[in-house]
Structure formats: C-alpha cells, structure tokens
Design a protein around this motif. Sequence first.
Motif, PDB file in Angstrom:
ATOM      1  N   ARG A 197       0.806  -1.221   0.000  1.00 10.83           N
ATOM      2  CA  ARG A 197       0.000   0.000   0.000  1.00 10.83           C
ATOM      3  C   ARG A 197       0.838   1.269   0.000  1.00 10.83           C
ATOM      4  O   ARG A 197       0.405   2.295  -0.486  1.00 10.83           O
ATOM      5  N   HIS A 198       2.041   1.199   0.523  1.00  7.83           N
ATOM      6  CA  HIS A 198       2.861   2.395   0.598  1.00  7.83           C
ATOM      7  C   HIS A 198       3.538   2.729  -0.732  1.00  7.83           C
ATOM      8  O   HIS A 198       4.104   3.787  -0.885  1.00  7.83           O
ATOM      9  N   PHE A 199       3.471   1.817  -1.709  1.00  8.40           N
ATOM     10  CA  PHE A 199       4.044   2.082  -3.026  1.00  8.40           C
ATOM     11  C   PHE A 199       3.118   2.954  -3.854  1.00  8.40           C
ATOM     12  O   PHE A 199       1.897   2.848  -3.770  1.00  8.40           O
ATOM     13  N   THR A 200       3.706   3.786  -4.701  1.00 12.10           N
ATOM     14  CA  THR A 200       2.909   4.568  -5.640  1.00 12.10           C
ATOM     15  C   THR A 200       2.486   3.668  -6.783  1.00 12.10           C
ATOM     16  O   THR A 200       3.010   2.558  -6.949  1.00 12.10           O
ATOM     17  N   ASP A 201       1.554   4.143  -7.600  1.00 13.17           N
ATOM     18  CA  ASP A 201       1.123   3.356  -8.759  1.00 13.17           C
ATOM     19  C   ASP A 201       2.296   3.071  -9.692  1.00 13.17           C
ATOM     20  O   ASP A 201       2.431   1.973 -10.226  1.00 13.17           O
ATOM     21  N   ALA A 202       3.144   4.078  -9.883  1.00 12.95           N
ATOM     22  CA  ALA A 202       4.303   3.904 -10.771  1.00 12.95           C
ATOM     23  C   ALA A 202       5.255   2.838 -10.230  1.00 12.95           C
ATOM     24  O   ALA A 202       5.795   2.026 -10.992  1.00 12.95           O
ATOM     25  N   GLU A 203       5.451   2.826  -8.917  1.00 11.83           N
ATOM     26  CA  GLU A 203       6.327   1.820  -8.318  1.00 11.83           C
ATOM     27  C   GLU A 203       5.736   0.416  -8.449  1.00 11.83           C
ATOM     28  O   GLU A 203       6.455  -0.554  -8.707  1.00 11.83           O
ATOM     29  N   GLN A 255       3.693  -0.550 -10.849  1.00 13.00           N
ATOM     30  CA  GLN A 255       3.828  -0.899 -12.267  1.00 13.00           C
ATOM     31  C   GLN A 255       5.244  -1.386 -12.554  1.00 13.00           C
ATOM     32  O   GLN A 255       5.442  -2.362 -13.277  1.00 13.00           O
ATOM     33  N   ALA A 256       6.241  -0.695 -12.000  1.00 13.78           N
ATOM     34  CA  ALA A 256       7.632  -1.090 -12.207  1.00 13.78           C
ATOM     35  C   ALA A 256       7.900  -2.473 -11.615  1.00 13.78           C
ATOM     36  O   ALA A 256       8.607  -3.284 -12.216  1.00 13.78           O
ATOM     37  N   THR A 257       7.320  -2.738 -10.458  1.00 15.90           N
ATOM     38  CA  THR A 257       7.498  -4.048  -9.826  1.00 15.90           C
ATOM     39  C   THR A 257       6.879  -5.147 -10.681  1.00 15.90           C
ATOM     40  O   THR A 257       7.479  -6.198 -10.891  1.00 15.90           O
ATOM     41  N   ARG A 258       5.686  -4.878 -11.203  1.00 16.96           N
ATOM     42  CA  ARG A 258       5.029  -5.872 -12.058  1.00 16.96           C
ATOM     43  C   ARG A 258       5.844  -6.107 -13.329  1.00 16.96           C
ATOM     44  O   ARG A 258       6.027  -7.240 -13.758  1.00 16.96           O
ATOM     45  N   GLN A 259       6.360  -5.027 -13.906  1.00 14.73           N
ATOM     46  CA  GLN A 259       7.179  -5.165 -15.111  1.00 14.73           C
ATOM     47  C   GLN A 259       8.428  -5.982 -14.821  1.00 14.73           C
ATOM     48  O   GLN A 259       8.813  -6.826 -15.642  1.00 14.73           O
ATOM     49  N   TYR A 260       9.027  -5.711 -13.681  1.00 14.11           N
ATOM     50  CA  TYR A 260      10.229  -6.449 -13.273  1.00 14.11           C
ATOM     51  C   TYR A 260       9.927  -7.939 -13.145  1.00 14.11           C
ATOM     52  O   TYR A 260      10.682  -8.779 -13.627  1.00 14.11           O
ATOM     53  N   GLN A 261       8.812  -8.268 -12.511  1.00 12.43           N
ATOM     54  CA  GLN A 261       8.447  -9.669 -12.321  1.00 12.43           C
ATOM     55  C   GLN A 261       8.190 -10.353 -13.665  1.00 12.43           C
ATOM     56  O   GLN A 261       8.535 -11.513 -13.856  1.00 12.43           O
ATOM     57  N   GLN A 262       7.589  -9.641 -14.612  1.00 16.13           N
ATOM     58  CA  GLN A 262       7.353 -10.200 -15.935  1.00 16.13           C
ATOM     59  C   GLN A 262       8.680 -10.447 -16.646  1.00 16.13           C
ATOM     60  O   GLN A 262       8.858 -11.465 -17.309  1.00 16.13           O
ATOM     61  N   ASN A 263       9.622  -9.503 -16.498  1.00 17.98           N
ATOM     62  CA  ASN A 263      10.927  -9.666 -17.115  1.00 17.98           C
ATOM     63  C   ASN A 263      11.667 -10.861 -16.524  1.00 17.98           C
ATOM     64  O   ASN A 263      12.322 -11.611 -17.251  1.00 17.98           O
ATOM     65  N   VAL A 264      11.570 -11.039 -15.223  1.00 17.40           N
ATOM     66  CA  VAL A 264      12.224 -12.167 -14.568  1.00 17.40           C
ATOM     67  C   VAL A 264      11.645 -13.482 -15.094  1.00 17.40           C
ATOM     68  O   VAL A 264      12.382 -14.420 -15.395  1.00 17.40           O
ATOM     69  N   ALA A 265      10.334 -13.545 -15.224  1.00 16.66           N
ATOM     70  CA  ALA A 265       9.697 -14.764 -15.732  1.00 16.66           C
ATOM     71  C   ALA A 265      10.141 -15.047 -17.170  1.00 16.66           C
ATOM     72  O   ALA A 265      10.416 -16.199 -17.526  1.00 16.66           O
ATOM     73  N   GLU A 266      10.236 -14.007 -17.975  1.00 18.45           N
ATOM     74  CA  GLU A 266      10.666 -14.183 -19.363  1.00 18.45           C
ATOM     75  C   GLU A 266      12.118 -14.648 -19.430  1.00 18.45           C
ATOM     76  O   GLU A 266      12.457 -15.549 -20.199  1.00 18.45           O
ATOM     77  N   ILE A 267      12.972 -14.083 -18.598  1.00 18.52           N
ATOM     78  CA  ILE A 267      14.379 -14.480 -18.561  1.00 18.52           C
ATOM     79  C   ILE A 267      14.506 -15.932 -18.115  1.00 18.52           C
ATOM     80  O   ILE A 267      15.298 -16.698 -18.675  1.00 18.52           O
TER      81      ILE A 267
END
Length: 51
Positions: A5-11, A13-25
């Motif tokens: 909850r303390h993360f901003t929407d942008a943060e 989104q960045a976390t979700r993008q990071y997790q997607q990149n990790v899964a792809e790698i």
Amino acid sequence: MGIDRHFTDAELQATRQYQQNVAEIRKEIAAVSEELDRRSGAGSRGLIYIV
C-alpha cells in the motif's frame, strides 16, 4: 494490497514489469539449457524408432 500500500502506482507498475521480465528471462534460460542438453545428448527423451 497489504504491505504494498505504501508504493505509488508507478512503483507498483515497475514491480510488475520487473516480475514479468524475470519470468521471461527464466523461460529463456530454460530454453537455452534444454538446447545445450539436446546438443550434448543428455536429456534426449524423444521417440526411439526401430527400423
């Protein structure tokens, strides 16, 4: 959202993008590993044809 909850929407989104990149790698590493096993003859579990 719990502890996020303390993360901003942008943060978030960045976390979700990071997790997607990790899964792809991980998928790419698994594919490379399978290809190396195939080339070395290890792990070849294909069909055996008797002629």
